[in-house]
Design a protein around this motif. Structure first.
Motif, PDB file in Angstrom:
ATOM      1  N   UNK A 116      -0.670  -1.283 -11.031  1.00 59.68           N
ATOM      2  CA  UNK A 116      -0.375  -2.141 -12.201  1.00 59.68           C
ATOM      3  C   UNK A 116       1.111  -2.196 -12.539  1.00 59.68           C
ATOM      4  N   UNK A 117       1.912  -1.264 -11.968  1.00 57.35           N
ATOM      5  CA  UNK A 117       3.349  -1.271 -12.255  1.00 57.35           C
ATOM      6  C   UNK A 117       4.113  -2.274 -11.395  1.00 57.35           C
ATOM      7  N   UNK A 118       3.450  -2.850 -10.390  1.00 59.27           N
ATOM      8  CA  UNK A 118       4.139  -3.804  -9.516  1.00 59.27           C
ATOM      9  C   UNK A 118       4.147  -5.192 -10.165  1.00 59.27           C
ATOM     10  N   UNK A 119       5.337  -5.789 -10.217  1.00 51.61           N
ATOM     11  CA  UNK A 119       5.510  -7.135 -10.777  1.00 51.61           C
ATOM     12  C   UNK A 119       5.599  -8.121  -9.622  1.00 51.61           C
ATOM     13  N   UNK A 172       0.841  -1.201   0.000  1.00 48.19           N
ATOM     14  CA  UNK A 172       0.000   0.000   0.000  1.00 48.19           C
ATOM     15  C   UNK A 172       0.871   1.243   0.000  1.00 48.19           C
ATOM     16  N   UNK A 173       1.942   1.212   0.801  1.00 46.71           N
ATOM     17  CA  UNK A 173       2.890   2.331   0.814  1.00 46.71           C
ATOM     18  C   UNK A 173       3.499   2.519  -0.574  1.00 46.71           C
ATOM     19  N   UNK A 220      -0.975  -8.517  -6.824  1.00 49.86           N
ATOM     20  CA  UNK A 220      -0.342  -7.228  -7.123  1.00 49.86           C
ATOM     21  C   UNK A 220      -1.316  -6.266  -7.811  1.00 49.86           C
ATOM     22  N   UNK A 221      -2.335  -6.827  -8.501  1.00 48.42           N
ATOM     23  CA  UNK A 221      -3.320  -5.978  -9.173  1.00 48.42           C
ATOM     24  C   UNK A 221      -4.100  -5.130  -8.167  1.00 48.42           C
TER      25      UNK A 221
END
Ligand code: NI
Length: 200
Positions: free
Chosen positions: A128-131, A86-87, A123-124
């Motif tokens: 969306x940039x988190x893999x 979240x951070x 991760x969604x």
């Protein structure tokens, strides 16, 4: 005269003892610091191979030339991981499009549960940039070794297991050099400038 000499010697003795204790304390502190702060390898010297949440293979060479932000965790984590993600989502929001070329990855320490599909759903929820990255137990162990991260399985009272793991967020410059760690719950006034420095 003899008495005075004895007193002087007495103080000298105490002084030596204090100096010895201080010296010992300093030595112990240095030893502790050295074991706590073990820096990750430069990305260019890492050897891990993992699979992302879309099922594609990923290795360190895929990330070279881009700033990198990596965090180890697992989707079942009750508090530290969701809080950190979240951070991360808030930091990315604050950075806006500047952060688009940043590699942001969660590496799972729980590959038994965290399949690519499970990671994709997880991760969604954040950005969306988190893999999400996972792999075999050996592949995860290699990644953790490269990043100098530790983790271990802990059996709970109800028979389920949870994972203990290093909680910091690791930042690397585009040339792969380690930049800094963002600590758990670090204020965004400190966290965001740390990320921004890796982007420039
Ligand atoms: Ni966690």
């Amino acid at each position: 005269m003899r008495r005075r000499r004895a007193v002087t010697l007495g103080f000298g003795g105490i002084g030596a003892a204090v100096a010895f204790m201080l010296g010992l304390g300093a030595w112990q502190t240095r030893g502790r610091l050295r074991t706590d702060v073990v820096l990750p390898l430069p990305v260019s010297e890492m050897n891990w191979k993992l699979t992302d949440h879309l099922g594609e293979p990923v290795s360190p060479s895929d990330w070279m030339g881009r700033p990198i932000m990596v965090f180890f965790g697992f989707t079942w984590c009750p508090d530290v991981c969701p809080t950190t993600l979240s951070d991360i989502a808030l930091w990315l929001e604050e950075l806006g499009p500047d952060a688009d070329r940043l590699v942001v990855a969660l590496i799972s320490v729980d590959p038994d549960r965290d399949t690519p599909g499970v990671l994709a759903d997880y991760v969604a929820n954040f950005d969306p940039r988190i893999i999400g990255l996972t792999g075999s137990a050996d592949q995860i162990a290699q990644a953790a070794a490269d990043f100098r991260v530790t983790y271990r399985r802990v059996i709970r009272d109800d028979g389920e297991y949870t994972m203990d793991h290093t909680a910091g967020v690791y930042l690397f410059r585009p040339d792969g050099r380690f930049a800094s760690i963002i600590d758990f719950h670090e204020d965004r006034r400190f966290a965001v400038p740390k990320i921004r420095r890796t982007l420039n």
